[in-house]
Write an enzyme that holds these catalytic residues in place. Structure first.
Site, PDB file in Angstrom:
ATOM      1  N   GLN A 317       1.800  -4.719  -7.008  1.00 48.93           N
ATOM      2  CA  GLN A 317       0.402  -4.229  -6.513  1.00 48.93           C
ATOM      3  C   GLN A 317      -0.457  -4.978  -7.071  1.00 48.93           C
ATOM      4  O   GLN A 317      -1.422  -5.422  -6.238  1.00 48.93           O
ATOM      5  CB  GLN A 317       0.337  -2.687  -7.114  1.00 48.93           C
ATOM      6  CG  GLN A 317      -1.106  -2.274  -6.810  1.00 48.93           C
ATOM      7  CD  GLN A 317      -1.371  -1.990  -5.530  1.00 48.93           C
ATOM      8  OE1 GLN A 317      -0.667  -1.666  -4.737  1.00 48.93           O
ATOM      9  NE2 GLN A 317      -2.730  -2.008  -5.197  1.00 48.93           N
ATOM     10  N   GLU A 318      -0.262  -5.801  -8.035  1.00 50.12           N
ATOM     11  CA  GLU A 318      -1.194  -6.516  -8.508  1.00 50.12           C
ATOM     12  C   GLU A 318      -1.279  -8.061  -7.795  1.00 50.12           C
ATOM     13  O   GLU A 318      -2.384  -8.531  -7.605  1.00 50.12           O
ATOM     14  CB  GLU A 318      -1.151  -6.722 -10.310  1.00 50.12           C
ATOM     15  CG  GLU A 318      -1.396  -5.503 -10.858  1.00 50.12           C
ATOM     16  CD  GLU A 318      -2.939  -5.129 -10.864  1.00 50.12           C
ATOM     17  OE1 GLU A 318      -3.232  -4.100 -11.356  1.00 50.12           O
ATOM     18  OE2 GLU A 318      -3.565  -6.109 -10.593  1.00 50.12           O
TER      19      GLU A 318
END
Length: 486
Positions: A317-318
């Site tokens: 996600q990052e």
């Protein structure tokens, strides 16, 4: 007049026969009035027949998981006994296993039907599902009605409510035909549909949403019949009366305290909102990038007592697993740390993937530990993720707003709905920490949960045969029960 020896022998035989009948009646009466609930408590084990499936029961990194498993384990804990899961293949084995007294109950995604109620007792329904006719749009023209199914190769699992639905449709469409399989599970039918071996099948709505991320080309043709209620089943005997009563109490409790709703939300609801674009991108990155960083993620996960798939979901996600990633706001690296956060976590080089992963893991654990004690696992994990994205201060504001709106500030499902309100002046102006993009934090958590579930279910598809006996007298204490399934 004295009684003759012959008469005495007759009387003795009559008395003996009468005693024999009386003993038989007493034994029969004892059998009829036996109490299976008391026996379960005396033996200290609840035996549960089940099936393998992402919505039912499976193994996740050596640990049992799945929606039905989570419910059964909670019930075993309610009874203060251990849990023994007995996985079988197909519904025929479920029903025969109950008839042979191999288990106390069956928790196997069973629909309540009139035919089954003739021979089985059902506990309270815990979820209603629709029956979806599903097809592969890459292999077939669009299917939108029962008439479109004529001439198609349809296969369903035998002894299911799906067969009853097809028989009902056949009354209107006599040319409709299908095949039934006794030794297949839902995931097998989905694989056959993906491979073009069949043209269509029927799956329950919860199973469709739990698996559709792996089959983005599948489409719902139409929903047939009325929604079906799922429930646990047991043999129809008076000995199960007290067990049914206790089961009713258990389900009433978890319905009243919100546990059932949270289990359903964790296992199923979020899948209905997943976009196929995100899924395609994730699956591609999983194939192209994850192998290069998986070893590092696993090592750091061990060091910080985290599920590696959870850490992998956060790092995806990052940064999409890119150690050199950079955002317009200046955060860098695999875990996208700011300069100040990196300094606080003693990360010297944000572009070093191991340093970044360790820093991100430390930061998550720190946030997790600082949350109020009333927030329990696994909701505590979602709160920590939201704080990772938005900060503890804004998260606390959202908790206050949740309480003001009549919700529970310790439940993620309630706070998630309040986070977007931090954009609205009416709500953020009186808040301690002011304006925040709370909707992005809610989306951030949802995405990580989706990615985590994809990694979990990917393992299910490859390793879905569990060991024959799982005994546990406690609820698993973190993420291995959070999605599996619901």
């Amino acid at each position: 007049m004295p009684t003759s020896p012959k008469t005495l022998r007759f009387i003795a035989l009559w008395l003996f026969a009468g005693c024999f009948v009386l003993i038989a009646v007493l034994l029969s009466s004892s059998e009829d009035t036996s109490d299976n609930l008391q026996r379960i408590r005396d033996e200290g084990v609840l035996r549960v027949l089940t099936r393998n499936g992402s919505t039912i029961y499976y193994q996740s990194q050596g640990e049992p998981a799945g929606f039905e498993y989570q419910l059964a384990l909670a019930f075993a804990n309610h009874l203060n006994v251990d849990l023994e899961m007995i996985p079988v293949v197909g519904l025929d084995e479920v029903f025969s296993g109950l008839a042979d007294n191999r288990a106390d109950i069956a928790a196997a995604g069973l629909s309540i039907t009139p035919a089954r109620q003739e021979t089985l007792l059902f506990g309270p329904s815990y979820i209603s599902v629709k029956q979806y006719f599903v097809y592969n749009r890459d292999a077939n023209d669009a299917i939108s009605s029962a008439a479109d199914l004529i001439g198609k190769q349809i296969r369903v699992i035998s002894n299911t409510a799906h067969v009853e639905q097809l028989k009902s449709l056949q009354e209107e469409y006599p040319e409709l035909s299908w095949a039934e399989s006794r030794d297949l599970e839902t995931i097998d039918l989905l694989e056959q549909l993906a491979d073009g071996q069949i043209d269509a099948t029927i799956v329950n709505s919860n199973e469709y949403y739990a698996n559709r991320a792996f089959y983005p080309n599948f489409r719902i043709a139409f929903s047939a019949g009325k929604p079906r209620k799922l429930a646990w089943a047991m043999t129809a005997t008076p000995a199960n009366a007290s067990l049914i009563k206790e089961m009713t109490t258990f389900f009433r409790n978890i319905n009243d305290n919100g546990k059932l709703a949270r289990l359903i939300e964790r296992n199923f609801t979020f899948n209905e909102r997943r976009t196929f674009i995100n899924t395609h991108t994730f699956l591609k990155m999983k194939k192209d990038r994850l192998p290069d960083v998986k070893g590092m993620i696993e090592q750091v996960a061990i060091e910080y007592d985290l599920d590696w798939r959870f850490l992998a979901a956060i790092s995806y996600q990052e940064s999409h697993w890119d150690p050199t990633a950079r955002s317009p706001t200046g955060v860098r690296g695999m875990m996208m740390l700011t300069r100040s956060t990196a300094r606080e976590l003693q990360v010297e080089d944000r572009l070093d993937p191991m340093q970044s992963l360790r820093g991100g893991a430390r930061y998550y654990k720190k946030l997790y530990s600082r949350l109020p004690s009333g927030i329990e696992s696994p909701d505590r994990s979602w709160f920590a993720l939201a704080a990772y994205n938005i900060g503890l201060g804004h998260l606390e504001d959202a908790r206050v707003i949740t309480e003001q709106r009549g919700g529970n500030p310790n439940l993620w499902n309630d706070v998630r709905e309040s986070l977007p309100l931090l954009r609205q002046q009416k709500w953020y102006k009186p808040s301690k920490y002011g304006y925040a993009r709370g909707d992005e934090a809610a989306l951030y958590v949802r995405n990580i949960r989706d990615y985590y579930s994809l990694l979990t279910w990917d393992e299910l598809n490859r390793y879905r045969v569990p060991p024959p006996r799982i005994v546990s007298d406690y609820l698993p204490a973190e993420l291995n029960r959070s999605f599996d399934g619901l």
